[in-house]
Design an enzyme around this catalytic site. Structure first.
Site, short mmCIF file in Angstrom:
data_model
loop_
_atom_site.label_atom_id
_atom_site.label_comp_id
_atom_site.label_asym_id
_atom_site.label_seq_id
_atom_site.Cartn_x
_atom_site.Cartn_y
_atom_site.Cartn_z
N GLU A 98 0.72 -1.11 0.10
CA GLU A 98 0.10 -0.04 -0.25
C GLU A 98 1.11 1.33 -0.10
OE1 GLU A 98 -3.95 -1.35 2.56
OE2 GLU A 98 -2.00 -0.76 3.73
N CYS A 99 0.65 2.01 -0.90
CA CYS A 99 1.39 3.46 -1.21
C CYS A 99 2.79 3.49 -0.61
CB CYS A 99 0.66 4.39 0.03
SG CYS A 99 0.73 6.14 -0.28
N GLY A 100 3.25 3.53 0.19
CA GLY A 100 4.83 3.45 0.57
C GLY A 100 5.20 1.95 0.24
#
Length: 471
Positions: free
Chosen positions: A340-342
């Protein structure tokens, strides 16, 4: 707080003092004041349960340190009314006081902080930065109080108050029904440090935060605020819906025997406690590891690479070749990975940080990540996954370029345009979206289960143009 008696039937309601901390806008000092309130009451030996409105990772970590209790998110869209009701009821069974910190301005968003406060009949305390105004602060509070007839404002806390005379001007102008509960002086020693996505993470500055909590608690204690809050009439919280509880119970063993490795360190820390709780409720064993500091993965059946600040630690992530090789082998073995994201940025081939230095990442997903100044993406979206829809949100200041064709996109809360891209390579699912697992426990269980991925279109690996799907 209710005393438990094992010989009695389970309670259907619980009464507890509760306050909703709101503001006319962001940046007014809500978190600073909420943390100070929690520490003030904790210092008195009270059990304080704190909740944060909306999809926020950083504030809850600060509030958990201040209160000495776990802090969960409450969001009517992302989590749903039944979930919020259950969390508040459970807190009321053990707490002397419940604090709920709002998000943005009181009426901002759909649903808003005001909607949450009204649904559970929580009295509102308005925190306002009064620097540069006096009687106008009273006018703003009066306007907030009169904007809707289903909310009740219990008082004002005037933040950044300059003097005793400043206080007197504000207090004299307030309507009789809205008392000035306290003032907080203009003091940089009380404010909480920030960076580009919000507050600095609590684990990075624990000792500094302790000093700020105690200073804030002392300032509010001197105002007699504890007595004012504890004198408020208790709020009655009802037990959660039986059907919702039974639906989750039916999934209790769906991840039994599965061990999930969870990345958690200074680079990967955007983790809802509610997500961890749900995975354990589904039967999974959690093993935390650090892509920054550990040489090898723990023994596990699936991986979760959450969001965080990989851009601040990209050089160290690149230097940890042993860990990168372990994750690559895990990926090649077709084991489930959620990024997720990072975590998505970590899975790309490279990441370019704010200093314009480019670092090698995992290379599980074709593409290159780069930071892009202060311009960012945010918003509530539903991840349309083959396993089922899961609500969540996006909040990032990076972009991913030359990525594969996505298998789908997030569905925005209130806009028809496509949201964030969702990628799948082998058993890797990667997206900028941060998922709220309790929204769809069955889909989450399928996401982490061993075996072939749920049916979805074949993800081609040809390069496409830069992705900037605004949340």
């Amino acid at each position: 707080m209710i005393e438990h008696d094992p010989n009695r039937a389970a309670p259907t309601s619980a009464a507890c003092s509760a306050v909703f901390i709101a503001a006319p806008a962001s940046g007014q000092g809500k978190t600073t004041v909420t943390a100070a309130l929690a520490r003030m009451l904790r210092n008195r030996g009270k059990v304080v349960r704190v909740f944060k409105t909306g999809p926020d990772y950083l504030d809850p970590l600060v509030l958990a340190q201040a209160s000495g209790q776990p802090v969960d998110q409450l969001d009517l869209w992302m989590a749903g009314e039944a979930y919020c009701r259950q969390r508040l009821f459970e807190a009321a069974l053990e707490a002397d006081l419940i604090l709920v910190e709002g998000a943005m301005g009181l009426f901002d968003g759909e649903p808003s902080s005001a909607d949450l406060a009204a649904l559970f009949d929580l009295p509102l305390v308005i925190v306002m930065d009064v620097k540069g105004m006096a009687q106008t602060a009273a006018a703003l509070v009066a306007g907030l109080a009169g904007f809707r007839d289903n909310i009740r404002i219990a008082g004002l806390i005037a933040n950044a108050c300059g003097s005793q005379r400043h206080r007197e001007l504000i207090e004299a102008a307030l309507p009789d029904a809205i008392p000035l509960l306290a003032t907080v002086p203009r003091d940089t020693a009380l404010a909480l440090p920030e960076r580009h996505l919000g507050l600095v993470q609590a684990d990075e500055i624990r000792e500094e935060l302790e000093a700020r909590f105690e200073a804030g608690a002392a300032a509010l204690e001197a105002e007699g605020l504890a007595e004012a809050l504890l004198r408020l009439p208790p709020v009655m919280f009802s037990a959660p819906d039986v059907e919702a509880t039974q639906a989750l119970s039916s999934l209790t063993h769906s991840l039994a025997g599965q061990t999930i490795g969870v990345a958690r360190d200074a680079a990967f820390s955007f983790i809802y406690q509610a997500n961890l709780d749900l995975l354990e409720r589904l039967g999974a064993t959690l093993r935390f590891f650090s892509p920054l500091n550990d040489a090898h993965l723990p023994t596990c059946d699936a991986l979760w690479l959450p969001g965080g600040y990989p851009e601040l630690h990209a050089a160290r992530l690149a230097e940890n070749g042993a860990m990168r090789e372990d994750v690559r082998r895990f990926f090649a073995a077709d084991k489930p990975i959620l990024a997720e994201c990072g975590g998505l940025l970590y899975c790309l081939e490279t990441l370019t940080d704010y200093a314009d230095s480019t670092h090698a990442m995992l290379g599980l997903l074709p593409g290159h990540g780069a930071m892009r100044g202060r311009r960012g993406c945010q918003g509530m979206q539903t991840a349309e996954l083959p396993e089922g829809p899961i609500r969540g949100h996006a909040h990032h200041r990076s972009l991913a370029a030359d990525t594969p064709a996505p298998i789908g996109f997030g569905r925005r809360q209130r806009h028809p345009a496509p949201g964030e891209a969702i990628y799948r390579q082998r058993r890797l699912t990667a997206t900028y979206l941060h998922l709220f697992f309790p929204d769809n426990p069955a889909a989450v269980a399928r996401l982490f289960m061993p075996g072939p991925a749920a049916s979805c279109p074949t993800s081609e690996t040809h390069s496409i143009t830069t992705q900037e799907f605004h949340g």
